[in-house]
Design an enzyme around this catalytic site. Structure first.
Site, PDB file in Angstrom:
ATOM      1  N   GLY A 210      77.791  72.451  78.503  1.00 51.23           N
ATOM      2  CA  GLY A 210      76.880  73.021  77.519  1.00 51.23           C
ATOM      3  C   GLY A 210      76.283  71.942  76.630  1.00 51.23           C
TER       4      GLY A 210
ATOM      5  N   ARG B 138      74.831  73.321  85.667  1.00 49.47           N
ATOM      6  CA  ARG B 138      76.083  73.604  86.368  1.00 49.47           C
ATOM      7  C   ARG B 138      76.007  73.022  87.777  1.00 49.47           C
ATOM      8  NH1 ARG B 138      79.378  76.908  83.714  1.00 49.47           N
ATOM      9  NH2 ARG B 138      78.532  78.215  82.042  1.00 49.47           N
TER      10      ARG B 138
ATOM     11  N   ASP C 220      85.587  69.478  78.253  1.00 50.98           N
ATOM     12  CA  ASP C 220      86.748  69.279  79.108  1.00 50.98           C
ATOM     13  C   ASP C 220      86.413  69.433  80.590  1.00 50.98           C
ATOM     14  OD1 ASP C 220      86.269  71.977  78.878  1.00 50.98           O
ATOM     15  OD2 ASP C 220      88.288  72.513  78.218  1.00 50.98           O
TER      16      ASP C 220
ATOM     17  N   THR D 154      80.864  68.800  72.577  1.00 48.12           N
ATOM     18  CA  THR D 154      80.944  70.243  72.739  1.00 48.12           C
ATOM     19  C   THR D 154      81.002  70.899  71.371  1.00 48.12           C
ATOM     20  OG1 THR D 154      82.377  72.084  73.436  1.00 48.12           O
ATOM     21  CG2 THR D 154      83.433  69.964  73.111  1.00 48.12           C
TER      22      THR D 154
ATOM     23  N   ASP E  23      82.466  73.503  70.549  1.00 54.69           N
ATOM     24  CA  ASP E  23      83.731  74.221  70.316  1.00 54.69           C
ATOM     25  C   ASP E  23      84.795  73.379  69.628  1.00 54.69           C
ATOM     26  OD1 ASP E  23      83.004  76.718  71.462  1.00 54.69           O
ATOM     27  OD2 ASP E  23      83.237  75.872  73.460  1.00 54.69           O
TER      28      ASP E  23
ATOM     29  N   ASP F 262      87.081  71.506  70.953  1.00 57.28           N
ATOM     30  CA  ASP F 262      88.336  71.876  71.604  1.00 57.28           C
ATOM     31  C   ASP F 262      88.851  70.810  72.571  1.00 57.28           C
ATOM     32  OD1 ASP F 262      86.362  72.147  73.497  1.00 57.28           O
ATOM     33  OD2 ASP F 262      87.026  74.092  74.244  1.00 57.28           O
TER      34      ASP F 262
ATOM     35  N   ARG G 290      84.950  81.340  73.308  1.00 57.89           N
ATOM     36  CA  ARG G 290      85.667  82.226  74.236  1.00 57.89           C
ATOM     37  C   ARG G 290      87.176  82.060  74.113  1.00 57.89           C
ATOM     38  NH1 ARG G 290      81.601  80.705  77.862  1.00 57.89           N
ATOM     39  NH2 ARG G 290      82.987  79.167  78.804  1.00 57.89           N
TER      40      ARG G 290
END
Length: 323
Positions: A15, A76, A107, A129, A131, A133, A175
């Site tokens: 993303g 993708r 990741d 990212t 997120d 994360d 998510r």
């Protein structure tokens, strides 16, 4: 890595995240500063497999530092998940005499990097990212901007919530990770924050709304991470349980867009420069990381480790401040 690095490539994968362009710019200009030839790979691993390379000179990265998204684009690549695709990707790099690859992404992107490293391609990863994360780093490129985008949107939503005496549930990205919800929820003074890591206590949320109503507060903001629950179902449950009128706003990809924050531009620039330094020092299988306000080099395998847990102390503080 014993051979001297002369030519490198850079790609963005996964993303898009605000600040990726600043990282690309830093990689290109730092590389040129050290006398390296720099190529860009269009459309992430998909472009790598199919040989979509472009020459990156100083002019190629002019005036991109303030732009969101990624000028190299991303896509993708199911093909990269196959041994044949991974082999083709490595062969494209060898065919062009590229000595090392810098990958900006999350990741999943780093897992792709691992497959190339296993084929002998020198790799450095830059965590990008929204997120936040990635294990091993306190911050990832794009997170700060995403949080600020949410806070700005909620500020507008609160105006109409106040005007109409409504409870608004604002669904944000996340998510499997509630970092955006938690950070933005604290920043905008949300009455409740719902994240995937912690089961929501609906009775407690309703009790907060009731207490606020009793002291004359007839509007509320509830931040919901997309992976925690359906905002629409929660809104209906709250309406039935409290009798208060509820509305749902899903922010979606607006969180990714717009110019990166100053924090993200500086972070991305530092990480891009550090990635080139790592390669010039003859190191591989590394990632850049923001640790204790410094940019450091860590083993890439750390990124595949257990995700840093949600900041429970901050989550508890948010609940205490929203009494």
């Amino acid at each position: 890595m014993t051979a001297k690095i002369k030519k490198i490539a850079v790609l963005t994968s996964g993303g898009d995240a605000p600040g990726m362009n600043a990282a690309i710019r830093a990689v290109v200009r730092k590389g040129i500063y050290h006398g390296l030839e720099v190529l860009g790979v269009k459309k992430g691993y998909e472009g790598l497999i199919h040989g979509e390379f472009i020459t990156m000179n100083l002019g190629a990265v002019a005036d991109i530092i303030h732009r969101g998204g990624t000028m190299l684009m991303t896509a993708r690549s199911p093909e990269m998940m196959t041994p044949e695709g991974q082999k083709n990707a490595a062969e494209q790099l060898r065919y062009r005499d590229i000595d090392a690859l810098i990958i900006i992404g999350g990741d999943g992107s780093f897992l792709g990097a691992q497959t190339l490293s296993a084929q002998g391609i020198p790799i450095v990863g830059i965590p990008g990212t929204i997120d936040n994360d990635i294990s091993g780093t306190d911050l990832t490129i794009g997170f700060d901007t995403a949080v600020n985008n949410v806070v700005q949107a909620v500020s507008k939503i609160r105006d109409t919530a106040t005007s109409h005496d409504r409870t608004f549930l604002v669904e944000v990205m996340g998510r499997d990770c509630g970092n955006i919800a938690l950070q933005s929820g604290v920043a905008c003074g949300a009455e409740s924050i719902i994240v995937p890591e912690i089961m929501p206590d609906m009775e407690d949320i309703m009790a907060k709304l009731a207490r606020g109503h009793q002291r004359g507060k007839n509007h509320s903001i509830i931040i919901v991470a997309e992976g925690a629950a359906s905002a629409f179902k929660l809104g209906e449950e709250l309406r039935q349980g409290t009798g208060f009128e509820t509305r749902v706003t899903i922010l979606g990809h607006i969180q990714r867009g717009g110019s990166p924050s100053a924090m993200d531009v500086v972070l991305a620039s530092q990480m891009g420069g550090k990635a080139v330094e790592i390669l010039c020092a003859g190191e591989t299988d590394r990632m850049t990381a923001y640790v204790n306000q410094e940019i450091v080099s860590l083993p890439l395998e750390i990124a595949y480790g257990e995700r840093r847990p949600l900041n429970r102390a901050l989550y508890d503080l948010a609940n205490q401040l929203a009494i």
